[in-house]
Design a protein around this motif. Structure first.
Motif, mmCIF file in Angstrom:
data_model
loop_
_atom_site.group_PDB
_atom_site.id
_atom_site.type_symbol
_atom_site.label_atom_id
_atom_site.label_comp_id
_atom_site.label_asym_id
_atom_site.label_seq_id
_atom_site.Cartn_x
_atom_site.Cartn_y
_atom_site.Cartn_z
ATOM 1 N N ALA A 93 -49.042 41.409 -78.582
ATOM 2 C CA ALA A 93 -48.431 42.108 -79.705
ATOM 3 C C ALA A 93 -48.030 43.529 -79.323
ATOM 4 O O ALA A 93 -46.981 44.026 -79.732
ATOM 5 C CB ALA A 93 -49.389 42.131 -80.889
ATOM 6 N N ALA A 96 -44.918 43.411 -77.170
ATOM 7 C CA ALA A 96 -43.754 43.043 -77.969
ATOM 8 C C ALA A 96 -43.391 44.110 -78.988
ATOM 9 O O ALA A 96 -42.338 44.034 -79.611
ATOM 10 C CB ALA A 96 -44.011 41.714 -78.684
ATOM 11 N N LEU A 181 -46.485 34.825 -81.772
ATOM 12 C CA LEU A 181 -45.347 35.718 -81.950
ATOM 13 C C LEU A 181 -44.208 35.032 -82.694
ATOM 14 O O LEU A 181 -43.524 35.655 -83.518
ATOM 15 C CB LEU A 181 -44.857 36.218 -80.593
ATOM 16 C CG LEU A 181 -45.843 37.076 -79.786
ATOM 17 C CD1 LEU A 181 -45.222 37.483 -78.459
ATOM 18 C CD2 LEU A 181 -46.270 38.298 -80.577
ATOM 19 N N GLY A 251 -45.436 38.322 -74.232
ATOM 20 C CA GLY A 251 -44.883 39.510 -74.875
ATOM 21 C C GLY A 251 -43.589 39.974 -74.236
ATOM 22 O O GLY A 251 -42.633 40.346 -74.929
ATOM 23 N N TYR A 254 -40.797 37.498 -75.018
ATOM 24 C CA TYR A 254 -40.389 37.669 -76.408
ATOM 25 C C TYR A 254 -39.515 38.904 -76.578
ATOM 26 O O TYR A 254 -38.463 38.853 -77.211
ATOM 27 C CB TYR A 254 -41.631 37.780 -77.297
ATOM 28 C CG TYR A 254 -41.304 37.817 -78.764
ATOM 29 C CD1 TYR A 254 -41.239 36.639 -79.498
ATOM 30 C CD2 TYR A 254 -41.038 39.017 -79.415
ATOM 31 C CE1 TYR A 254 -40.922 36.664 -80.846
ATOM 32 C CE2 TYR A 254 -40.716 39.043 -80.756
ATOM 33 C CZ TYR A 254 -40.664 37.856 -81.466
ATOM 34 O OH TYR A 254 -40.341 37.882 -82.789
#
Length: 330
Positions: A93, A96, A181, A251, A254
């Motif tokens: 997280a 990202a 995600l 991450g 993404y």
């Protein structure tokens, strides 16, 4: 008239931001949610694994218990902290763009504490159970905890070499974090999110069980090693490094290939989770204020507060500028 509408729009945005920030859970509340959520996850999963081990059951019930425990924790505490309950998820997280790095570090500490508390309570509860008694006090239970620890080489059911164990943990964690995600971008049917994440965890742990006893979560791996033999501590490093690498890959992929320009998360400290009742109330208030203004068609710009944890990366729509509002009125 356009000047009045611009002022009204800006005042609405400022009032929205103030109310959203006031409704955002505090950092301490989020950390507490991570401690409790990780506790539920580890307590439920390891407890089921212990019972299954005594009964000679397969690892499937344990994997399902981990998945269902994650569903429960996510539903109960996901709107407070984002429902990470896993250092690997927090790293993914952060990369990202969904959580500040410093807050992510605090999350990891909270998750490790929650996992350790769960393992400690299980150990203290079971240490006097006759099934775990041996001439060396606590030795039986200590040995049983060793069966729950993650390992490779001689401590893997399939005698998996270290590099192979690292590879499968990296890939599985990357898949798991990618699911999280992706679920965070859902704009409809958000109620299915926790179930999708919990089921993916159960499936991946079922696959990884014979290889490494299934980690995917450094906090879960750490919770066990302090109550078993020294070999588990010696091999713990791999079950931090491999899941974190997998999460970092998820991450980066993404952020590099899924999040488009204008869709990337903004970095604003202490953001509130979106789609809450309070935010819906804000929308109603904003509409009422604009309806009473002299601007008949002026639209309220969206709040510039970036979400931090839950619904990590919903697409952002650039707020309308004063010039756009003015030209529309003209």
């Amino acid at each position: 008239m356009s000047q009045v509408s611009t002022v009204n729009s800006e005042s609405v945005v400022e009032s929205e931001n103030e109310i959203v920030e006031s409704k955002a859970p505090s950092l301490w509340a989020r950390l507490g949610a991570e401690v409790i959520g990780t506790f539920i996850l580890v307590f439920g999963g390891l407890g089921a694994a212990m019972w299954g081990g005594l009964q000679g059951a397969s690892q499937i019930p344990s994997a399902l218990a981990f998945g269902l425990a994650l569903v429960v924790a996510a539903i109960a505490f996901g709107q407070v902290s984002g429902g990470h309950f896993n250092p690997a998820v927090t790293l993914g997280a952060a990369i990202a763009g969904g959580i500040k790095w410093l807050h992510g570090l605090y999350y990891v500490i909270a998750q490790v504490i929650g996992g350790l508390l769960a393992a400690l309570i299980l150990y203290v509860t079971l240490v006097r159970v006759p099934a775990f008694q041996t001439p060396t006090e606590g030795g039986g239970l200590s040995s049983f905890f060793g069966q729950l620890a993650n390992g490779f080489d001689d401590h893997s059911q399939l005698k998996l070499p270290m590099l192979s164990a690292a590879l499968i943990e990296i890939i599985a964690t990357a898949v798991f974090v990618s699911v999280i995600l992706a679920v965070g971008r859902l704009k409809s049917n958000k109620a299915v999110g926790p179930f999708a994440i919990g089921l993916s965890l159960a499936v991946l742990l079922t696959v990884l069980g014979p290889f490494t006893n299934g980690s995917l979560n450094p906090a879960r791996s750490t919770a066990v090693v302090f109550f078993t033999d020294g070999w588990a501590v010696g091999q713990l490093w791999l079950f931090w490094v491999a899941p974190l690498i997998g999460a970092a890959l998820a991450g980066l992929i993404y952020r590099g290939f899924i999040v488009t320009d204008g869709d990337a998360p903004r970095t604003v400290a202490d953001a509130a989770p979106l789609e809450t009742e309070g935010e819906q109330e804000l929308a109603t208030v904003a509409e009422g204020q604009l309806a009473g203004s002299q601007a008949t068609e002026a639209a309220v710009p969206e709040s510039t507060v970036n979400q931090e944890a839950r619904d990590f990366f919903d697409g952002k729509t650039s707020p309308k500028s004063a010039d756009e509002a003015k030209s529309k009125e003209d």
